[in-house]
Design an enzyme around this catalytic site. Structure first.
Site, PDB file in Angstrom:
ATOM      1  N   GLU A 142       0.835  -1.213   0.000  1.00 39.91           N
ATOM      2  CA  GLU A 142       0.000   0.000   0.000  1.00 39.91           C
ATOM      3  C   GLU A 142       0.862   1.253   0.000  1.00 39.91           C
ATOM      4  OE1 GLU A 142      -2.724  -0.110  -1.057  1.00 39.91           O
ATOM      5  OE2 GLU A 142      -4.330  -0.729   0.277  1.00 39.91           O
ATOM      6  N   THR A 170      -5.363   7.460  -5.566  1.00 38.32           N
ATOM      7  CA  THR A 170      -5.521   7.543  -4.111  1.00 38.32           C
ATOM      8  C   THR A 170      -4.632   8.642  -3.539  1.00 38.32           C
ATOM      9  OG1 THR A 170      -6.105   5.223  -3.959  1.00 38.32           O
ATOM     10  CG2 THR A 170      -5.284   6.227  -1.956  1.00 38.32           C
TER      11      THR A 170
HETATM   12  N1  HSE Z   1      -8.733   4.762   3.347  1.00 41.57           N
HETATM   13  C1  HSE Z   1      -8.078   4.961   2.084  1.00 41.57           C
HETATM   14  C2  HSE Z   1      -8.480   6.310   1.531  1.00 41.57           C
HETATM   15  C3  HSE Z   1      -8.496   3.866   1.151  1.00 41.57           C
HETATM   16  O1  HSE Z   1      -9.669   6.609   1.545  1.00 41.57           O
HETATM   17  O2  HSE Z   1      -7.612   7.056   1.084  1.00 41.57           O
HETATM   18  C4  HSE Z   1      -7.865   3.983  -0.214  1.00 41.57           C
HETATM   19  O3  HSE Z   1      -8.347   2.928  -1.005  1.00 41.57           O
END
Ligand code: HSE
Length: 308
Positions: A128, A180
């Site tokens: 990640e 993201t």
């Molecule tokens: N919690 C993370 C975000 C998940 O919302 O940035 C990304 O898939």
């Protein structure tokens, strides 16, 4: 046993109000990976799809997770990862988490389940980090544990599986890209106390709703006053999808992870299918291609389907 095939599932992170701390796994779609232990040192990545993902393991999500795991397995020289991505990268349904979680679960299986699920989450978070620059576990934990998971703390890791009643999920993935890293960049760093109070009321309500199998409480608690107002501007049609889905009977929903996918939860499959139709009509109207999935919560996590 030297080789295993795994199907890591897509996941929905945040679950509306639980930014970075809640997630659940979906029964569909799933990626397909094979992990093979070799005498050749290091990690070799073989791409079996059209996404052209980096084959340098340090720059590849599953490669980085695997390198972290190999650091703690001195008896294994190296491995090959055969990667067939079905979950499109950048879709908001945990594509990177599936890559990272799938391979570490696969190697762990070949090692006779030497590591705990929490260890596997720790390894997978290195993936990640490659994907979004930050270690977060709200996709990885449900991908590995299955079901709904709460990440009470990340350092140290404290993951709690939350029992939930049967739920159907409708996911629409408009074919636009939201990275993201960008979707995190635009968030405000400070939160007003009145918003925080609403948000933690909703998170507590949602967890209580799952545990008490109280669908109305789940629906009432699917509200996000902090992240959604900022991120939803990146997703054309978001407000209309939400309104029409709820009018069609969905309990509630919102942005899946960092988007652009939008998810809705429903009590039954018929409603979930009706919701899919509403979502599709919105994206047809605004002229954006889309994929929809009508599925349910996956309680198993990464599926191991074949060993040779
Ligand atoms: N919690 C993370 C975000 C998940 O919302 O940035 C990304 O898939």
């Amino acid at each position: 046993m030297k080789k295993v095939r795994v199907l890591p599932p897509a996941t929905v992170a945040n679950v509306v109000c639980g930014f970075d701390i809640l997630g659940f796994a979906l029964n569909e779609p799933c990626d397909e990976f094979e992990v093979e232990i070799t005498e050749e040192p290091g990690v070799r990545i073989v791409n079996l799809d059209e996404y052209n993902l980096p084959t340098d393991p340090e720059k590849n999500v599953s490669g980085a997770a695997m390198l972290a795991m190999l650091e703690e397995t001195p008896d294994i020289k190296g491995c090959i990862i055969y990667s067939k991505k079905i979950i499109k990268p950048g879709s908001g349904i945990g594509s990177s988490a599936a890559s990272a979680a799938g391979v570490v679960v696969g190697l762990n299986h070949l090692l006779g389940n030497r590591f705990s699920n929490a260890d596997l989450v720790r390894f997978a978070m290195f993936g990640e980090k490659v994907a979004s620059g930050v270690k977060h576990a709200d996709n990885i934990a449900p991908c590995i544990y299955g079901g709904v998971t709460l990440i009470r703390s990340i350092f140290p890791l404290d993951i709690v599986s939350i029992d939930a009643p049967p739920l159907y999920a409708t996911v629409v993935h408009p074919q636009i890209e939201v990275r993201t890293a960008d979707a995190r960049q635009i968030l405000r760093q400070k939160v007003l106390l009145k918003d925080a109070i609403k948000q933690w009321g909703n998170i507590a309500g949602l967890v209580a709703g799952f545990l008490k199998k109280d669908y109305d409480l789940i629906g009432r608690s699917l509200e996000d006053v902090i992240i959604e107002p900022v991120r939803s501007i990146l997703i054309p049609g978001f407000d209309e999808v939400k309104k029409r889905s709820k009018d069609a009977g969905a309990l509630g929903g919102g942005i899946s992870g960092s988007g652009p996918s939008i998810f809705m939860l429903s009590k039954d499959e018929l409603t979930a299918k009706a919701v899919a139709k509403e979502m599709e009509e919105v994206f047809i109207k605004i002229g954006i291609d889309y994929h929809t999935h009508v599925t349910s919560i996956n309680s198993q996590g990464v599926k191991i389907i074949h060993s040779a």
